[in-house]
Scaffold this active site. Structure first.
Site, PDB file in Angstrom:
ATOM      1  N   SER A 118     -37.525  -1.551   1.586  1.00  0.00           N
ATOM      2  CA  SER A 118     -37.389  -0.101   1.384  1.00  0.00           C
ATOM      3  C   SER A 118     -38.733   0.506   1.021  1.00  0.00           C
ATOM      4  CB  SER A 118     -36.403   0.112   0.233  1.00  0.00           C
ATOM      5  OG  SER A 118     -36.470   1.438  -0.215  1.00  0.00           O
ATOM      6  N   TYR A 142     -33.947  -0.862  -8.446  1.00  0.00           N
ATOM      7  CA  TYR A 142     -33.651  -1.080  -7.024  1.00  0.00           C
ATOM      8  C   TYR A 142     -34.932  -1.416  -6.249  1.00  0.00           C
ATOM      9  CZ  TYR A 142     -32.871  -0.035  -2.127  1.00  0.00           C
ATOM     10  OH  TYR A 142     -32.859  -0.123  -0.757  1.00  0.00           O
ATOM     11  N   LYS A 146     -36.290  -5.108  -4.340  1.00  0.00           N
ATOM     12  CA  LYS A 146     -36.769  -5.255  -2.955  1.00  0.00           C
ATOM     13  C   LYS A 146     -38.172  -5.868  -2.945  1.00  0.00           C
ATOM     14  CE  LYS A 146     -33.186  -3.743  -0.824  1.00  0.00           C
ATOM     15  NZ  LYS A 146     -32.443  -4.581   0.116  1.00  0.00           N
TER      16      LYS A 146
END
Ligand code: UDP
Length: 337
Positions: A118, A142, A146
């Site tokens: 991402s 988050y 990643k």
């Protein structure tokens, strides 16, 4: 006989579009998904296994029963605000379970891996458009999950000969309504589905911040159609498996940004509805400007966005929402049908 590809999270948004495309290309696709985030997987073009990509016993069975050429890993929790509230859930699901998956893969000598990363790995941009060399300082759990997996992949490549491609998505959007594929999140937090729901219900849409240092004061994002993302995964598979190219990381965006106000105008034009718009305070963790430099993917993967103009993105999402019975059919204009 074509190759088997394992797709974790293949019932989800980007995963299902990619699974569909690979099936059209002649791959035999096995979708592994808990269906926790997607209600069902009614499609016939893939084999479906209901389960968790962190379930070692299930993975052992799968890797014994099938010879996979590659694994494409979409399975993850993806809501930034939720990751701030429940970081351990995110580290467990997105990091620990992915390590289990990699461990079983390596044991079974399956060494090609495509990872849904991402643009959240970058954090607050020092410059835009963002190249892959931009420093990574994620500002949410988050984004950190990643980035951690990208690091794990680098180390696995060194230690075990794993070959990987990490694809850093910018703002995934759009749908492939004809195939019954589209975006479905509960609760919905994304701007385009929320704008379309506002167009249908008359409920207000809140702009999170109107005082950003951008062209009209609202946040600018790089919206990339989910079908273009699916194509990039196909190209990544060819890159690794067919052409035997080295592991790499690519941005997936268009290179041009759209503000929230521009998005609102596009939705109003396409739906022919006047929206009720309410300026609201900034949402925590939203950078003013997130725009990709996609040149690396264009040159090395030979990938080019084909569906990512805003009209195609909004219209396809609108058609999908209607096909799901969420928005009344009569409100679409003749041209868009
Ligand atoms: N946004 C907004 N109102 C909403 C939802 C989103 O103004 O109800 C803005 C958000 O602040 C961001 C942009 O729309 O600048 C895109 O947000 P989205 O949640 O779709 O994607 P993100 O950029 O967070 O991945």
């Amino acid at each position: 006989m074509q190759d088997y590809i394992l797709i974790t999270g293949g019932a989800g948004y980007v995963g299902s579009h990619t699974a569909w495309l690979l099936a059209q290309k002649g791959y035999r696709v096995v979708v592994l998904d808990t269906l926790a985030q997607s209600p069902h997987f009614p499609h016939r073009w893939a084999e479906f296994v209901c389960g968790d990509y962190g379930d070692r016993h299930l993975l052992e069975q799968l890797f014994t029963n099938y010879t996979f050429t590659a694994v494409i890993h979409f399975g993850a929790y993806t809501v930034v605000s939720e990751s701030v509230q429940h970081p351990l859930n995110y580290y467990d699901n997105n990091v620990s379970k992915t390590i289990t998956l990699l461990d079983v893969m390596v044991k079974h000598n399956i060494l090609s891996f495509i990872f849904s990363s991402s643009c959240a790995v970058y954090g607050l941009p020092h410059y835009t458009p963002l190249t892959e060399e931009h420093p990574c300082n994620p500002i949410s759990p988050y984004g950190t999950t990643k980035y951690m997996i990208e690091q794990v992949l680098k180390d696995c490549a060194n230690a075990y000969g794993l070959k990987y491609v990490a694809l850093r998505y910018f703002n995934a959007a759009g749908a492939q309504a004809r195939e019954g594929l589209g975006e479905r999140h509960i609760p919905e937090t994304h701007s385009i589905p929320l704008l379309l729901q506002a167009a249908q219900t008359g409920k207000p849409f809140y702009i999170f911040g109107t005082d950003y240092p951008t062209k009209d004061g609202t946040c600018v994002r790089d919206y990339i159609h989910v079908q273009d993302l699916a194509t990039a995964h196909y190209k990544a598979l060819l890159h690794l498996v067919l052409y035997k190219n080295p592991s790499d990381i690519f941005n997936l965006g268009t290179g041009s940004g759209l503000s929230v106000k521009e998005l609102i105008n596009a939705v109003q034009q396409i739906t022919r509805k006047e929206l009720t718009i309410i300026p609201a305070s900034r949402r925590i963790g939203d950078p003013a400007l997130l725009v990709a430099d996609p040149v690396k993917a264009m040159i090395i993967l030979q990938w080019k966005p084909m569906y990512s103009d805003i009209t195609t993105i909004v219209t396809s999402t609108w058609v999908f929402e209607q096909s799901q019975g969420l928005i009344k059919k009569e409100s679409i204009s003749q041209e868009q049908e």
